[in-house]
Design a protein around this motif. Structure first.
Motif, short mmCIF file in Angstrom:
data_model
loop_
_atom_site.label_atom_id
_atom_site.label_comp_id
_atom_site.label_asym_id
_atom_site.label_seq_id
_atom_site.Cartn_x
_atom_site.Cartn_y
_atom_site.Cartn_z
N ILE A 130 -152.14 50.06 -21.96
CA ILE A 130 -150.66 50.15 -21.94
C ILE A 130 -150.01 50.57 -22.94
N ALA A 131 -150.52 50.09 -24.42
CA ALA A 131 -149.82 50.72 -25.54
C ALA A 131 -149.91 52.18 -25.61
N TYR A 132 -150.86 52.88 -25.28
CA TYR A 132 -150.94 54.40 -25.34
C TYR A 132 -150.17 54.90 -24.38
N LYS A 133 -149.89 54.24 -23.33
CA LYS A 133 -148.94 55.11 -22.40
C LYS A 133 -147.54 54.97 -22.92
N PHE A 134 -147.19 53.66 -23.56
CA PHE A 134 -145.71 53.72 -24.40
C PHE A 134 -145.82 54.92 -25.54
N ILE A 135 -146.87 54.97 -26.33
CA ILE A 135 -147.02 55.99 -27.41
C ILE A 135 -146.98 57.39 -26.68
N LEU A 188 -132.10 61.51 -20.92
CA LEU A 188 -132.21 61.45 -19.74
C LEU A 188 -133.82 61.34 -19.29
N ILE A 189 -134.63 62.26 -20.12
CA ILE A 189 -135.99 62.40 -19.78
C ILE A 189 -136.64 61.09 -20.35
N GLY A 190 -136.26 60.23 -21.45
CA GLY A 190 -136.90 58.96 -21.53
C GLY A 190 -136.38 57.95 -20.73
N LEU A 191 -135.32 58.02 -20.30
CA LEU A 191 -134.80 57.21 -19.06
C LEU A 191 -135.70 57.32 -17.66
N VAL A 192 -135.91 58.59 -17.53
CA VAL A 192 -136.71 58.63 -16.06
C VAL A 192 -138.07 58.37 -16.57
N LEU A 193 -138.72 58.59 -17.41
CA LEU A 193 -140.07 58.18 -17.81
C LEU A 193 -140.57 56.76 -17.92
N GLY A 194 -139.31 56.04 -18.62
CA GLY A 194 -139.15 54.62 -18.68
C GLY A 194 -139.26 54.10 -17.38
N SER A 195 -138.44 54.69 -16.36
CA SER A 195 -138.18 53.84 -15.00
C SER A 195 -139.51 53.96 -14.42
N ILE A 196 -140.01 55.49 -14.44
CA ILE A 196 -141.29 55.38 -13.72
C ILE A 196 -142.49 54.51 -14.11
N PHE A 197 -142.52 54.37 -15.44
CA PHE A 197 -143.48 53.49 -16.26
C PHE A 197 -143.08 52.17 -15.94
N SER A 198 -141.99 51.52 -16.09
CA SER A 198 -141.60 50.28 -15.84
C SER A 198 -141.81 49.60 -14.42
N LYS A 199 -141.80 50.57 -13.45
CA LYS A 199 -141.81 50.21 -11.93
C LYS A 199 -143.33 50.11 -11.58
N ALA A 200 -144.16 50.89 -12.09
CA ALA A 200 -145.55 50.78 -12.04
C ALA A 200 -146.14 49.73 -12.70
N PHE A 201 -145.75 49.31 -13.72
CA PHE A 201 -146.04 48.29 -14.66
C PHE A 201 -145.70 46.76 -13.88
N THR A 202 -144.50 46.94 -13.51
CA THR A 202 -143.90 45.69 -12.89
C THR A 202 -144.54 45.46 -11.48
N ALA A 203 -144.90 46.32 -11.02
CA ALA A 203 -145.42 46.47 -9.73
C ALA A 203 -146.69 45.61 -9.82
N ASN A 204 -147.70 46.06 -10.71
CA ASN A 204 -149.03 45.63 -10.96
C ASN A 204 -148.79 44.14 -11.48
N ILE A 205 -148.03 43.80 -12.34
CA ILE A 205 -147.75 42.16 -12.79
C ILE A 205 -147.37 41.64 -11.51
N GLY A 206 -146.59 41.93 -10.54
CA GLY A 206 -146.17 41.18 -9.58
C GLY A 206 -147.12 40.83 -8.64
N ALA A 207 -148.10 42.06 -8.33
CA ALA A 207 -149.56 41.62 -7.76
C ALA A 207 -150.57 40.74 -8.36
N LEU A 208 -150.53 40.85 -9.63
CA LEU A 208 -151.54 39.95 -10.36
C LEU A 208 -150.78 38.48 -10.07
#
Length: 106
Positions: free
Chosen positions: A5-10, A47-67
């Motif tokens: 996850i840290a590398y995804k943020f980087i 705008l690019i940062g917001l789009v990327l952040g939104s995509i990443f956070s949705k995927a990450f929070t979906a995984n955390i919710g499933a776990l």
């Protein structure tokens, strides 16, 4: 291929910085007046940062919710269902936790 996850943020940060550099070179060629070029470049990078952040956070929070749901089921004694996350081309630590919880259920 597993990517932490840290590398995804980087990588996301690098993409935003690279887009800022690219926009800085592109905006003058688009005929944007000199006084507006910095603003247009900054807004484009945001705008690019917001789009990327939104995509990443949705995927990450979906995984955390499933776990979280799987851990709750297991804590109540329901071992009948495997722990599954959405299919992901670049799994991370959440996939490791899902695998561990599935082993526990087995």
């Amino acid at each position: 291929m597993r990517i932490e996850i840290a590398y995804k943020f980087i990588m996301g940060f690098i993409v935003v910085v690279a887009s800022t550099v690219a926009l800085d070179a592109l905006v003058p060629r688009l005929g944007v007046p000199q006084g507006w070029q910095d603003l247009v470049t900054t807004m484009g990078a945001l705008l690019i940062g917001l789009v990327l952040g939104s995509i990443f956070s949705k995927a990450f929070t979906a995984n955390i919710g499933a776990l979280t749901g799987a851990a709750e089921r297991i804590s109540q004694g329901d071992l009948s269902q495997p722990v599954e996350l959405r299919r992901n081309n670049f799994p991370d630590e959440t996939a490791d936790v899902a695998g561990s919880l599935s082993k526990l259920s087995d």
